[in-house]
Structure formats: structure tokens, C-alpha cells
Design an enzyme around this catalytic site. Structure first.
Site, short mmCIF file in Angstrom:
data_model
loop_
_atom_site.label_atom_id
_atom_site.label_comp_id
_atom_site.label_asym_id
_atom_site.label_seq_id
_atom_site.Cartn_x
_atom_site.Cartn_y
_atom_site.Cartn_z
CG HIS A 192 -6.76 13.16 5.60
ND1 HIS A 192 -7.82 12.58 4.93
CD2 HIS A 192 -6.43 12.34 6.63
CE1 HIS A 192 -8.13 11.44 5.54
NE2 HIS A 192 -7.32 11.28 6.56
CB SER A 220 -5.67 8.45 7.39
OG SER A 220 -6.49 9.33 8.15
CG ASP A 246 -8.99 14.29 2.22
OD1 ASP A 246 -8.88 14.85 3.34
OD2 ASP A 246 -8.67 13.10 2.04
#
Length: 365
Positions: free
Chosen positions: A331, A40, A328
Site C-alpha cells: 500500500h 484496502s 507497507d
């Protein structure tokens, strides 16, 4: 007379074509493509095409992207590979699973990353993600597509001159080993590290066999300092969780040794280690030094340090993400990625070794 004029005309056309070709090569940085593998941290939308609970295709993700809106990036804006492509002055890599990933579009780069994946095939398997083995298999498929368009010789040249970025491994620890008592019973921390490094060795040699020669591979970040881990550990003061960071630091040392070994075996393989750990740790623990206001608290999320998922519309979202190291629970923000990508592009040996991107471009493959 007509034959002579025709020959001169052909000569002029060839000369003009050569000049145009030279101008095209002079423009930009001379790198034909960027290929991206990982999780991600570099996924720019492949997850949108996968049936998985690991998604970021909803607001407020992408709120600072241009144009604003969710793209599948786990960020408020751009991630590191976006900055790299922009620096190289080539199109940002097309997502492998996107409908437009075909024809000439794949000639300038493809992003194979899948959020939730890792080095090991088992990591993220329950969520239907594409592990690194699958990503490399897909790269092989793309190579055949490129060959069908420009031939084998030109394909070999394109792949040899392209840049490759690999950013993964975090999920192998925080979402696999650390939460899996079965894995912990089967592997000691040292044995698990050996398993990961052996897998990396195999993966990088597979990438070499496909034709890659210029690769940047990210270290693990200080996972024990991210908001999610602070919440899981019940941190009161926001101090990093050392029992999480210790195996990460050991892995990073092992990764550097693995890359050095491969370089020795394959002298024409330019593998550069990207130190994500130290600059991110500095940003987290000394945010003001880098112009941030908040080091261990996320811009979007719930609970202490906003270490719970960023979910619309219930989550609290900050006004200015540039004030935060983290977007978040896990990340970084676009601004953090900008700093990390700058280290890849022109950083010293403390941040990327043995070569940064500028140095790798200057060295002919």
C-alpha cells in the site's frame, strides 16, 4: 392589520430561509455525498468490524494520521478518498459497518470498502471480506435508509449529484488468479480478463440502477512493482516483474473500453477512468522526480524491499514516510495517495478521462 403583519412576517422568514439555503449551497463544492467501494486501498475501517486476518488496526498503521493511531486504513495516514472528501468540503464517508452509520450521518456519504476484496465474489471469500456484490447490496440498504429520511424524490437527487469512487481489482490478480492453479487451469489470462470485465459491466449497471451518475473508477496499479511481488519473484535489483504487469496493462485497456461502451449505452452516466498505473510507475521507477527517496522499498516491513508484512513490534519502520512511495508491502503512503487523488481532482486526460472531479462538478448531472 394583524393578518397583513403576519403575512409580511412569513414573507421575511421565507426570504431569509432562501438566502440561508443559497449560502449553504454556495459553501463547499455543491456535492452532497461521497460513496466509496473497493478494497484496502480505500477501506477506512470496515475491516475492524469483520472477523478476518486482514487487519491494520494496530501500530504503526496510522502513525501520521490526525490524531495519530490506527484507524483501519492500510496506510500511515490518509488515503485517496479522505483527500477527495476534504476537497469536496464534506464529512469523510462513514464506514458502513460502524455503529454511527445511521440517521443523518449516511446523508453525506458511506464507505462500503472491505480490505482483501475484489470484483469477483470468490476473491477474499476465505477471509470473510465483503466482495463488491455485497458492497452494492449494502448500498441498496443505505438507499432505503435515506429514502426513509428525506423521501424518494430528494434521495434520487442526492444520489444523482453525489460522487462515487471505486478502487479494487488488485486482489483478483495477486491473491486469486496468480496464486490459484485451479483458476489458472479453468481460465486462460484472456478468459479471466473477460470474466472480470463482464463482472465490472454488471456492477456498474447495478450502481446506475440505484441512481449513481458520477463515478470514478481506478485502474489497476503496476502490481509487478510493489515490494510484495518483488519478494515473491526473488528480485535482486528491484526491477518490476513484467509477467505480473503484462496482464495488468491488458486489463486496464479492457477497462477503458468497457467504460466507453457503458457511456455509449447510457449517455447520462459519467464514468471517469482513473489512470493509477502510469503515475505510480513513474513514482516507483523515478522517485526523485516526484520528491521521494525510495520507490520500490516500503517504509514498514521486513526482508528485501521490506516486502514482508508490517507487523508491530518486530517490523522496521522508517522515520519519515514522506520519503517513500510505499508504506507497507503493498500500500502507498499518505503522500503518494495525495498525488494520486490530486490527479482525480484536477488531472489532465493522461491521468483521468473523460473528466476530472473539477470538471464533473462543473457539469450539472
Amino acid at each position: 392589520m394583524e393578518a397583513r403583519v403576519g403575512s409580511v412576517g412569513v414573507l421575511v422568514l421565507l426570504t431569509v430561509a432562501a438566502l440561508l439555503s443559497g449560502c449553504a449551497e454556495a459553501a463547499g463544492k455543491g456535492i452532497p455525498a461521497l460513496f466509496v467501494f473497493g478494497d484496502s486501498t480505500v477501506d477506512t475501517g470496515n475491516q475492524n468490524y469483520i472477523t478476518s486476518v486482514i487487519k491494520s488496526n494496530y501500530p504503526p498503521y496510522g502513525k501520521d494520521f490526525n490524531p495519530p493511531g490506527p484507524t483501519g486504513r492500510f496506510c500511515n495516514g490518509k488515503v485517496a478518498n479522505d483527500f477527495l472528501a476534504d476537497f469536496l468540503e464534506i464529512p469523510r464517508p462513514v464506514n458502513y459497518l460502524a455503529p454511527e452509520a445511521k440517521g443523518s450521518r449516511v446523508l453525506t456519504g458511506v464507505n462500503f470498502a472491505s480490505s482483501g476484496s475484489g470484483y469477483l465474489d470468490i476473491t477474499g471469500a476465505l477471509f470473510g471480506v465483503l466482495n463488491l456484490t455485497r458492497q452494492l447490496d449494502n448500498f441498496g440498504i443505505v438507499k432505503k435508509e435515506i429514502i426513509s429520511q428525506i423521501g424518494e424524490e430528494s434521495t434520487d437527487k442526492l444520489l444523482r449529484e453525489s460522487i462515487y469512487l471505486i478502487s479494487t481489482g488488485s486482489n483478483d490478480f495477486v491473491n486469486s488468479y496468480n496464486l490459484n492453479p485451479i483458476l489458472q487451469a479453468k481460465f486462460t489470462p484472456a478468459a479471466y480478463e473477460t470474466l472480470l470485465l463482464g463482472t465490472i459491466d454488471t456492477n456498474l449497471k447495478t450502481l446506475y440502477d440505484y441512481g449513481a451518475r458520477r463515478v470514478f473508477i481506478d485502474s489497476l496499479s503496476p502490481l509487478g512493482c510493489v515490494p510484495e511481488q518483488l519478494v515473491l519473484a526473488g528480485s535482486k535489483d528491484g526491477s518490476c516483474i513484467e509477467k505480473v504487469n503484462v496482464p495488468v496493462k491488458s486489463f486496464n485497456v479492457g477497462l477503458q473500453a468497457t467504460l466507453a461502451s457503458i457511456r455509449q449505452q447510457r449517455p447520462d452516466y459519467d464514468l471517469s477512468y482513473v489512470n493509477v498505473y502510469d503515475p505510480l510507475l513513474e513514482a516507483i521507477t523515478q522517485p526523485e522526480k516526484l520528491g521521494f527517496k525510495f520507490g520500490n522499498t516500503a517504509c514498514c516491513g521486513e526482508g528485501p524491499f521490506k516486502g514482508l508484512p508490517c507487523v508491530n513490534p518486530i517490523s522496521d519502520v522508517c522515520d519519515n514516510a514522506d520519503d517513500y512511495v510505499f508504506w507497507d508491502l503493498f500500500h502507498p503512503t499518505e503522500r503518494t495517495y495525495d498525488i494520486l487523488s490530486s490527479n482525480i481532482i484536477k488531472g489532465s486526460g493522461l491521468f483521468v478521462s473523460p473528466m476530472n472531479l473539477e470538471q464533473m462538478i462543473a457539469k450539472k448531472p
